[in-house]
Design a protein around this motif. Structure first.
Motif: not given
Length: 264
Positions: A64-66, A69-78
């Motif tokens: 929520r504050r980074d 990090y949010r954009d990086a996770l869009a490249q991952f299977l989470v």
């Protein structure tokens, strides 16, 4: 590389292959461990590059504050990790995720399920921890070759680590540098020259090496492992849990209210 197919592309494992639920703007897979393991095994065999991450309540607070990090996770299977994400699933989507897939349990299960001998690199942890974790994995899951590459204290000088990975030619790279550092390192610096499956594993090396004691099975069954860890490291973790858990729940409730207003 092993006898598995050489990497053909850097395309990530598509989240469209399994259902996802949005939590704070992050697409979190809603699938069983068996389904995810099968998908990862197929991706490895096809020579595709995949990034894998786990998110818990603390991760969502960071998201929520980074924005990076949010954009990086869009490249991952989470994958969903912990009771906080389960509660978020109930509040936002009416049901919990079908399985809790915390990395400490999931990664060894994945390695044990992959029958083709693989080369598994370890990056991160304090000096000596990756070596001890590799030895523990070799003893418990001997089908693969484990390659401790570096501790996690190389700072901004990534070149030696990247060169070592290129030379080692691993199939899987486990990165234990804490969130969001490990996901940012994977997203920004690792590609199919360095491996095929990249996993941010958090404290896994510390648990394997015996550097941090895992909660007893009964505590884990009650979904209170976070409380156990708080008791072990109160000075480091009190903000994450004592302040972070209520904040996480408050923001999830706000997300629900905002969605209700939008739908009204």
């Amino acid at each position: 590389m092993t006898a598995l197919t050489q990497p053909r592309s850097a395309a990530p494992l598509s989240q469209a292959m399994m259902p996802v639920r949005m939590i704070a703007g992050v697409a979190v897979a809603d699938a069983t461990a068996g389904t995810v393991i099968a998908a990862l095994g197929a991706s490895l065999a096809a020579g595709q590059m995949t990034r894998l991450a786990f998110v818990n309540a603390h991760c969502v607070n960071l998201v929520r504050r980074d924005p990076r990090y949010r954009d990086a996770l869009a490249q991952f299977l989470v994958l969903p990790d912990g009771i906080g994400i389960e509660i978020a699933g109930r509040i936002l989507h009416g049901a919990p995720f079908c399985e809790n897939l915390n990395g400490t349990d999931f990664v060894p299960r994945l390695l044990a399920s992959l029958r083709e001998p693989l080369r598994v690199a370890l990056v991160g942890g304090s000096p000596g921890v990756a070596e001890r974790a590799a030895a523990k994995l070799a003893a418990s899951i001997p089908a693969h070759v484990y390659l401790p590459i570096s501790d996690g204290y190389f700072g901004a000088d990534h070149a030696p680590v990247l060169a070592s990975l290129t030379t080692a030619r691993p199939d899987i790279v486990l990165v234990a540098m804490g969130v969001p550092g490990q996901e940012l390192f994977i997203a920004d610096h690792l590609d199919d020259r360095h491996g095929r499956l990249f996993i941010g594993v958090g404290a896994l090396f510390d648990f394997l090496a015996g550097h941090v004691t895992r909660a007893p099975r009964a505590v884990r069954a009650l979904r209170l492992e976070w409380l156990w860890r708080l008791g072990l490291e109160p000075g480091r973790l009190w903000r994450r849990y004592i302040l972070g858990n209520p904040l996480f729940l408050l923001e999830i409730l706000r997300d629900r209210l905002r969605r209700n207003r939008t739908a009204a």
